[in-house]
Write a protein that holds these residues in place. Sequence first.
Motif, PDB file in Angstrom:
ATOM      1  N   ALA A  90      10.481 -51.011  -4.976  1.00 20.50           N
ATOM      2  CA  ALA A  90      11.006 -51.452  -6.268  1.00 20.50           C
ATOM      3  C   ALA A  90       9.876 -51.837  -7.213  1.00 20.50           C
ATOM      4  CB  ALA A  90      11.954 -52.630  -6.073  1.00 20.50           C
ATOM      5  N   ILE A  91       8.853 -52.496  -6.693  1.00 25.15           N
ATOM      6  CA  ILE A  91       7.693 -52.864  -7.512  1.00 25.15           C
ATOM      7  C   ILE A  91       6.974 -51.617  -8.007  1.00 25.15           C
ATOM      8  CG2 ILE A  91       5.399 -53.909  -7.384  1.00 25.15           C
ATOM      9  CD1 ILE A  91       6.641 -56.003  -5.464  1.00 25.15           C
ATOM     10  N   ARG A  92       6.785 -50.644  -7.124  1.00 21.91           N
ATOM     11  CA  ARG A  92       6.104 -49.404  -7.527  1.00 21.91           C
ATOM     12  C   ARG A  92       6.866 -48.678  -8.629  1.00 21.91           C
ATOM     13  NH1 ARG A  92       4.734 -47.420  -1.388  1.00 21.91           N
ATOM     14  NH2 ARG A  92       2.675 -48.399  -1.207  1.00 21.91           N
ATOM     15  N   ARG A  93       8.181 -48.593  -8.478  1.00 19.65           N
ATOM     16  CA  ARG A  93       8.990 -47.904  -9.488  1.00 19.65           C
ATOM     17  C   ARG A  93       8.877 -48.589 -10.839  1.00 19.65           C
ATOM     18  NH1 ARG A  93      13.145 -47.814  -5.634  1.00 19.65           N
ATOM     19  NH2 ARG A  93      14.153 -49.481  -6.808  1.00 19.65           N
ATOM     20  N   GLU A  94       8.989 -49.924 -10.841  1.00 23.14           N
ATOM     21  CA  GLU A  94       8.960 -50.649 -12.109  1.00 23.14           C
ATOM     22  C   GLU A  94       7.582 -50.570 -12.762  1.00 23.14           C
ATOM     23  OE1 GLU A  94      11.262 -52.531 -14.964  1.00 23.14           O
ATOM     24  OE2 GLU A  94      11.896 -51.792 -12.997  1.00 23.14           O
ATOM     25  N   MET A  95       6.545 -50.612 -11.963  1.00 22.73           N
ATOM     26  CA  MET A  95       5.188 -50.526 -12.513  1.00 22.73           C
ATOM     27  C   MET A  95       4.952 -49.191 -13.205  1.00 22.73           C
ATOM     28  SD  MET A  95       2.826 -52.397  -9.632  1.00 22.73           S
ATOM     29  CE  MET A  95       1.316 -52.076 -10.539  1.00 22.73           C
ATOM     30  N   ALA A  96       5.632 -48.161 -12.733  1.00 22.95           N
ATOM     31  CA  ALA A  96       5.448 -46.828 -13.325  1.00 22.95           C
ATOM     32  C   ALA A  96       6.164 -46.674 -14.655  1.00 22.95           C
ATOM     33  CB  ALA A  96       5.946 -45.761 -12.352  1.00 22.95           C
ATOM     34  N   THR A  97       7.140 -47.553 -14.948  1.00 21.09           N
ATOM     35  CA  THR A  97       7.913 -47.396 -16.172  1.00 21.09           C
ATOM     36  C   THR A  97       7.773 -48.568 -17.133  1.00 21.09           C
ATOM     37  OG1 THR A  97       9.861 -48.304 -15.046  1.00 21.09           O
ATOM     38  CG2 THR A  97       9.624 -45.915 -15.064  1.00 21.09           C
ATOM     39  N   LEU A  98       7.816 -49.803 -16.605  1.00 16.74           N
ATOM     40  CA  LEU A  98       7.767 -50.983 -17.477  1.00 16.74           C
ATOM     41  C   LEU A  98       6.953 -52.083 -16.785  1.00 16.74           C
ATOM     42  CD1 LEU A  98       8.780 -52.050 -20.205  1.00 16.74           C
ATOM     43  CD2 LEU A  98      10.784 -52.971 -19.015  1.00 16.74           C
ATOM     44  N   PRO A  99       5.625 -51.960 -16.785  1.00 15.75           N
ATOM     45  CA  PRO A  99       4.797 -52.928 -16.074  1.00 15.75           C
ATOM     46  C   PRO A  99       4.778 -54.308 -16.700  1.00 15.75           C
ATOM     47  CG  PRO A  99       3.427 -51.371 -17.271  1.00 15.75           C
ATOM     48  CD  PRO A  99       4.832 -50.860 -17.363  1.00 15.75           C
ATOM     49  N   PHE A 100       5.061 -54.391 -18.005  1.00 17.08           N
ATOM     50  CA  PHE A 100       5.059 -55.685 -18.691  1.00 17.08           C
ATOM     51  C   PHE A 100       6.002 -55.611 -19.875  1.00 17.08           C
ATOM     52  CE2 PHE A 100       3.501 -58.462 -22.125  1.00 17.08           C
ATOM     53  CZ  PHE A 100       3.571 -59.692 -21.468  1.00 17.08           C
ATOM     54  N   CYS A 101       6.630 -56.749 -20.173  1.00 20.19           N
ATOM     55  CA  CYS A 101       7.448 -56.846 -21.382  1.00 20.19           C
ATOM     56  C   CYS A 101       7.278 -58.240 -21.956  1.00 20.19           C
ATOM     57  CB  CYS A 101       8.921 -56.587 -21.062  1.00 20.19           C
ATOM     58  SG  CYS A 101      10.007 -56.656 -22.510  1.00 20.19           S
ATOM     59  N   THR A 102       6.771 -58.329 -23.178  1.00 18.24           N
ATOM     60  CA  THR A 102       6.636 -59.629 -23.802  1.00 18.24           C
ATOM     61  C   THR A 102       8.011 -60.265 -23.975  1.00 18.24           C
ATOM     62  OG1 THR A 102       5.847 -60.794 -25.750  1.00 18.24           O
ATOM     63  CG2 THR A 102       6.675 -58.578 -26.097  1.00 18.24           C
ATOM     64  N   ARG A 103       8.042 -61.571 -23.932  1.00 19.93           N
ATOM     65  CA  ARG A 103       9.327 -62.279 -23.918  1.00 19.93           C
ATOM     66  C   ARG A 103      10.110 -62.131 -25.223  1.00 19.93           C
ATOM     67  NH1 ARG A 103       5.154 -65.951 -23.809  1.00 19.93           N
ATOM     68  NH2 ARG A 103       4.730 -66.839 -25.865  1.00 19.93           N
ATOM     69  N   ARG A 104       9.499 -61.598 -26.296  1.00 25.51           N
ATOM     70  CA  ARG A 104      10.233 -61.433 -27.551  1.00 25.51           C
ATOM     71  C   ARG A 104      11.210 -60.261 -27.479  1.00 25.51           C
ATOM     72  NH1 ARG A 104       5.951 -59.704 -32.098  1.00 25.51           N
ATOM     73  NH2 ARG A 104       7.700 -60.449 -33.365  1.00 25.51           N
TER      74      ARG A 104
END
Length: 443
Positions: A90-104
């Motif tokens: 699950a971590i690998r999948r998310e890192m490939a698409t959305l590694p970070f999202c600012t809280r705004r």
Amino acid sequence: MTGDVPLSEGDVNVSPARAAWRASLSAKARAALDEDERYFLRQSLSTPCLTEIARAEGAWLTDIDGRRILDFHGNSVHQLGHGHPKVVEAIRREMATLPFCTRRYANPTATALARRLVETAPAGLDKVLLAPSGSAAISMALKLARYATGRHKTLSFWDSFHGANLDAIGVGGESLFRRGLGPMTPGAEHLPPLDLARRFFGDDRPFDRLADFIDYALDVQGDVAALIAEPLRWTTVAPPSADFWPRVHASCAKHGTLLVFDEIPSGLARPGAMYACERLGATPDILVIGKGLGGGIMPLAAIIARAELDCAPEAALGHYTHEKSPVASAAALATLAAIEDEGLIVRARELERRGLARLAGLQAKHKRIAEVRVFGAYFGVEIGGPDAAAYADRLMYACLARGLSFKVGGARVVTLCPPLTIGFDDFDLAFDTLGSAMSDLGE
């Protein structure tokens, strides 16, 4: 230790047994520890460390010399063991698409996690905030209690632990984390330790008397925002009587005080329920969770609160950079799915029964065992005798030498915290190792 009062909720690293342990290590391991100590500030409970770990998988650690260690410590993060494949993927999948999202911005993974947490929580807890650490989540709960009540005072218990940040230790009660630091959080009042009710109130209904004392304290103060507590003292595996928390909950409601439960170490299936409060008869106004929420890989914590506490839209309750981390949220969603798919709540109850039987057998054989306590898949062995703390320290290192790691809580309670995914053979091996070490100590 200061007299009979433990300074810390865990084993410290300054005992003679620790010095002897270090001397027994290989030159390679000692060199690794020297390098670690060269760059990290030294502090009790960690640096200097025990040894260097090279690998963690399932219930096992492997050190720098290739020695395997059965991990019944895990800092209470390893409900799924180390490196659960569903969490890693699950971590690998998310890192490939959305590694970070600012809280705004919103992100779908964090939103899905918030929805799932509400679904897992006791009825009535409907709103969520995420945080990058348990201490940060405690801070958010304290802020929310102030905004919701217009008050700033808290009640909490001496000897409790709610995190190592300054505001968290202000409501916490452990000497090691408070001594020498000067003034603590304004308005933080403390109660007698939850697990020492008999010491302070006697053997005749001690928890009834403690509940009466809490009701009196709330009444006489009249302006307490929150009572914050571990529903059971986690590092000594000591739950109160069955009617204690329902009585305290009623007192809080009567006096306009919010009840905050710190289930950072105790929640998420380990207690034989999703949360310990479900077995203890009271739903808090704010539930704080963490540690294993990130699957033992990603740092993540949360508060889950009653919807009517959504009362401070113009305030910054958290505002942490990684508050809505998509990668950590993906790890948490995989963790919650694994708990459900693998039946880990039922598994915790199976381990509870099996572990209690093993501990009863050890108690019958070893006079040093004063009491055994079990709460789900978490086990406490209280060591008796006038030198109980010293013996518990020796026992811990004797077990480490045999490849079993655990925590000593309250200076004299051996606490055994296995992964819920552990096989029965490995589970039994831990109790065999503990018994063998006690026999070899000759007491």
